[in-house]
Design a protein around this motif. Sequence first.
Motif, PDB file in Angstrom:
ATOM      1  N   ASP A  99      43.833  34.811  38.863  1.00 53.89           N
ATOM      2  CA  ASP A  99      43.006  33.854  39.844  1.00 53.89           C
ATOM      3  C   ASP A  99      41.996  34.578  39.415  1.00 53.89           C
ATOM      4  N   TYR A 100      41.900  34.243  38.148  1.00 56.82           N
ATOM      5  CA  TYR A 100      40.110  34.732  37.923  1.00 56.82           C
ATOM      6  C   TYR A 100      40.194  34.927  36.089  1.00 56.82           C
ATOM      7  N   ARG A 110      37.024  30.281  38.260  1.00 53.50           N
ATOM      8  CA  ARG A 110      38.462  30.928  38.877  1.00 53.50           C
ATOM      9  C   ARG A 110      38.769  29.309  38.983  1.00 53.50           C
ATOM     10  N   ARG A 143      43.169  38.243  35.312  1.00 52.97           N
ATOM     11  CA  ARG A 143      43.465  38.862  36.735  1.00 52.97           C
ATOM     12  C   ARG A 143      44.390  38.303  37.626  1.00 52.97           C
ATOM     13  N   SER A 155      46.431  44.011  40.754  1.00 50.79           N
ATOM     14  CA  SER A 155      45.466  42.845  40.011  1.00 50.79           C
ATOM     15  C   SER A 155      44.345  43.457  38.904  1.00 50.79           C
ATOM     16  N   LYS A 156      45.194  43.753  38.055  1.00 53.22           N
ATOM     17  CA  LYS A 156      43.763  44.875  36.900  1.00 53.22           C
ATOM     18  C   LYS A 156      44.041  43.297  35.597  1.00 53.22           C
ATOM     19  N   LEU A 157      42.585  43.437  35.059  1.00 54.88           N
ATOM     20  CA  LEU A 157      42.867  42.064  33.492  1.00 54.88           C
ATOM     21  C   LEU A 157      43.394  42.260  32.381  1.00 54.88           C
ATOM     22  N   ASN A 215      37.916  51.588  40.097  1.00 53.58           N
ATOM     23  CA  ASN A 215      38.479  51.389  39.846  1.00 53.58           C
ATOM     24  C   ASN A 215      38.180  52.269  37.632  1.00 53.58           C
ATOM     25  N   PHE A 261      39.186  52.411  34.093  1.00 51.91           N
ATOM     26  CA  PHE A 261      40.313  52.174  32.940  1.00 51.91           C
ATOM     27  C   PHE A 261      40.242  52.608  31.498  1.00 51.91           C
ATOM     28  N   TYR A 273      41.089  52.180  27.674  1.00 51.03           N
ATOM     29  CA  TYR A 273      41.189  51.368  26.290  1.00 51.03           C
ATOM     30  C   TYR A 273      41.511  52.115  25.147  1.00 51.03           C
ATOM     31  N   PHE A 308      45.225  53.975  33.388  1.00 50.85           N
ATOM     32  CA  PHE A 308      44.690  53.167  34.994  1.00 50.85           C
ATOM     33  C   PHE A 308      44.069  54.311  36.327  1.00 50.85           C
ATOM     34  N   TYR A 329      42.746  53.465  40.372  1.00 47.39           N
ATOM     35  CA  TYR A 329      42.767  53.134  41.412  1.00 47.39           C
ATOM     36  C   TYR A 329      42.019  53.946  42.361  1.00 47.39           C
ATOM     37  N   SER A 378      35.536  49.017  37.247  1.00 45.45           N
ATOM     38  CA  SER A 378      35.588  47.801  37.922  1.00 45.45           C
ATOM     39  C   SER A 378      35.628  47.792  39.431  1.00 45.45           C
ATOM     40  N   GLN A 383      38.094  45.751  42.591  1.00 48.29           N
ATOM     41  CA  GLN A 383      39.102  44.502  42.607  1.00 48.29           C
ATOM     42  C   GLN A 383      39.488  44.253  41.526  1.00 48.29           C
ATOM     43  N   GLY A 384      39.093  44.676  40.334  1.00 48.72           N
ATOM     44  CA  GLY A 384      39.553  43.925  39.151  1.00 48.72           C
ATOM     45  C   GLY A 384      39.084  42.993  39.004  1.00 48.72           C
ATOM     46  N   TYR A 385      37.739  41.970  39.178  1.00 51.24           N
ATOM     47  CA  TYR A 385      36.400  41.660  39.119  1.00 51.24           C
ATOM     48  C   TYR A 385      35.638  42.338  37.828  1.00 51.24           C
ATOM     49  N   TYR A 411      34.695  43.716  34.699  1.00 47.80           N
ATOM     50  CA  TYR A 411      34.879  44.607  35.212  1.00 47.80           C
ATOM     51  C   TYR A 411      33.128  45.742  33.742  1.00 47.80           C
TER      52      TYR A 411
END
Lengths: 112, 111
Positions: free
Chosen positions: A31-32, A51, A93, A98-100, B31, B33, B35, B48, B50, B94, B96-98, B100
């Motif tokens: 969704d993103y 989006r 995402r 809901s991670k990338l 969140n 992470f 890598y 990761f 949360y 991040s 909620q996953g937006y 990063y």
Amino acid sequence: QQQVKQSPQSLIVQKGGISIINCAYENTAFDYFPWYQQFPGKGPALLIAIRPDVSEKKEGRFTISFNKSAKQFSLHIMDSQPGDSATYFCAARGGANSKLTFGKGITLSVRP
Amino acid sequence: DVKVTQSSRYLVKRTGEKVFLECVQDMDHENMFWYRQDPGLGLRLIYFSYDVKMKEKGDIPEGYSVSREKKERFSLILESASTNQTSMYLCASSSQGYGYTFGSGTRLTVV
């Protein structure tokens, strides 16, 4: 199983040209869709994101085009400059937690 | 300016050593992470988290563990470093996953 696939693997463009990087995804629950830019010795940085309810987003010389039915999105860099030379990652995402999910990245070289 | 700070830019460790990589963020993100980045392999998720004291395995957790005792801090631990863990390690946070936000990375060499 690679859920986000980038192409090409590397790209060389002349200064002033258009750079196009493509990404294909499999999971329709995504969704993103962001693009990240990484310079040598640095971490990736968010460049632009879209989006799925929008088909195109433009920020300066950078544009994302999104095709929901084809499950593809692309980054266009207009008037490419040597300073744009970097590694570019697409991501999506969604899914569990809901991670990338990132593509493998492509190296762009812009020749003077 | 929001930040993710990794404690070391370069590290050289010996095979068999226990190695700690530290990451701190100042954005109050839930969140975090870890890598690793290797040529041709892109960004591979190790672990990761949360929430405080919560952790989940990523795609390549073998040989690694993590700790998150405080919201702003996420540590990656190499229990017994091996040469195949020579890599660039990147921490990110991040909401909620937006969006990063990544740190500048730690280049670890295991000799």
